[in-house]
Enzyme design. Structure first.
Site, mmCIF file in Angstrom:
data_model
loop_
_atom_site.group_PDB
_atom_site.id
_atom_site.type_symbol
_atom_site.label_atom_id
_atom_site.label_comp_id
_atom_site.label_asym_id
_atom_site.label_seq_id
_atom_site.Cartn_x
_atom_site.Cartn_y
_atom_site.Cartn_z
ATOM 1 N N ASP A 238 -56.917 -29.802 -41.473
ATOM 2 C CA ASP A 238 -58.178 -29.316 -41.734
ATOM 3 C C ASP A 238 -58.306 -28.225 -40.277
ATOM 4 O O ASP A 238 -59.304 -27.620 -40.447
ATOM 5 C CB ASP A 238 -58.564 -30.667 -40.813
ATOM 6 N N ASN A 248 -55.015 -33.602 -39.196
ATOM 7 C CA ASN A 248 -54.605 -33.794 -40.482
ATOM 8 C C ASN A 248 -55.252 -35.088 -40.664
ATOM 9 O O ASN A 248 -55.817 -35.547 -39.514
ATOM 10 C CB ASN A 248 -53.759 -33.504 -41.581
#
Ligand code: MRU
Length: 360
Positions: A238, A248
């Site tokens: 992310d 993440n």
């Protein structure tokens, strides 16, 4: 779009509106939500009708086009000011995925350039962001598959596929390419508590595309690795800090620690738009905390003891030293660190697949 083993699309611009596949309903129902206002787009991102870092960015970009359509008055200053509020609303919809901010910045540059009739120009930019993401994923698929080595099984976490991106996927893109090349025989998918992206989305996407998938509880991953059943853990991201730390889905950090302990390789696959050079280290990445209900209830039914408090971070940070390979569309970085990431981000248009940059 009928790329091999790639038949799902989560975000579609159709008949002057944005249609997003409602991921809260999968796999039991395939239903697209039609979004025509920026408020609807921001809400769809917030409540995870659409999710996954690149898909969130693409959705927000189309949201800006919808905002311009509603706000364009013919007077340059007026619509640009009214648009700022919409951009803020979109930016606040989820905090961790940097692709959202990145896509909005791209749209903002276009807003600053166009004098009038902005809709076509903004729509063109949103479409470009969408198409570039698919192209990046296909390229990362080839680059990542090249790292796999001997045929074997891999483990993945959350959903990083067509549902989480413009199409094809990041980690799941590598898995698609690896499967097509005969290098992957099976995918182990963590169910990914508490939202079940693995059970509901990854397992669905892989079965749609005919790739063998075995689902496991997140807590079974260590035993799977201990038995030597996977060669690689392959995940998305992310946000990647300048030093290579990776935010993440919650649980990723545990997988990275476990993989290192068992001699299993750990690969992170994400477009360059996920790299945030303005965030120096992982500890500076804002981590979204989600509602307690995600843990207190299951499918709408209360399952936890009344009175229990909840800690529900949606993401965790994996330190760069646990990452064996970072794959972006700009190339592969082995054992990422600040210098290597800076070098990789400085590479402009690395060109054809043959010229792929490998920073060892
Ligand atoms: O909360 P989600 O489902 O949006 O989280 C998604 C992830 O953590 C993915 O691994 C990440 O966004 C990469 S998707 C290509």
């Amino acid at each position: 779009m009928s790329h091999d083993h790639d038949h799902v699309r989560a975000v579609v611009w159709r008949d002057d509106a944005l249609e997003v596949l409602d991921q809260r309903l999968l796999p039991r129902e395939i239903r697209y939500q039609r979004l025509t206002t920026v408020a609807e787009v921001a809400e769809a991102i917030r409540c995870m009708v659409v999710r996954g870092a690149p898909a969130i960015g693409i959705t927000a970009a189309y949201g800006v086009a919808l905002a311009a359509r509603a706000g364009y008055t013919g007077k340059r200053e007026c619509w640009q000011i009214s648009l700022q509020e919409d951009l803020n609303r979109l930016a606040a919809s989820r905090p961790t995925a940097i692709n959202l901010v990145w896509a909005l910045q791209r749209m903002k540059r276009v807003i600053a350039e166009v004098a009038d009739a902005p809709l076509e120009r903004l729509l063109t930019e949103a479409r470009a962001i969408h198409e570039e993401d698919i192209a990046a994923n296909q390229r990362m698929g080839l680059l990542g598959a090249n790292l796999l080595g001997e045929r074997g099984a891999v483990l993945t976490h959350c959903n990083t596929g067509s549902l989480a991106t413009g199409g094809y996927g990041t980690a799941l893109g590598v898995i698609r390419a690896g499967y097509a090349a005969g290098l992957i025989e099976r995918v182990y998918a963590d169910e990914t508590r508490p939202w079940l992206q693995g059970a509901r989305l990854t397992a669905w996407e892989l079965t749609q595309d005919g790739i063998p998938v075995t689902l496991l509880a997140d807590s079974a991953a260590a035993a799977l690795m201990r038995q030597g059943r996977v060669r690689w853990v392959i995940v998305g991201a992310d946000r990647i800090a300048a030093n290579g730390d990776v935010a993440n889905k919650i649980g990723t950090y545990g997988l990275a620690v476990t993989a290192r302990h068992h001699g299993v390789k750990f690969m992170v696959v994400a477009p360059a738009s996920t790299v945030d050079l303005a965030t120096p280290v992982g500890a500076a990445i804002p981590i979204e905390q989600r509602a307690a209900e995600e843990l207190l209830n299951f499918n709408g039914y209360p399952v936890a003891a009344v009175g229990a408090e909840v800690w529900n971070p949606s993401f965790d940070v994996t330190p760069a030293e646990l990452v064996d390979a970072l794959v972006t569309e700009r190339g592969v970085v082995l054992k990422p660190n600040l210098t290597k990431i800076a070098g990789m981000m400085g590479v402009v248009n690395p060109g054809s697949q043959m010229q792929a940059q490998v920073v060892a």
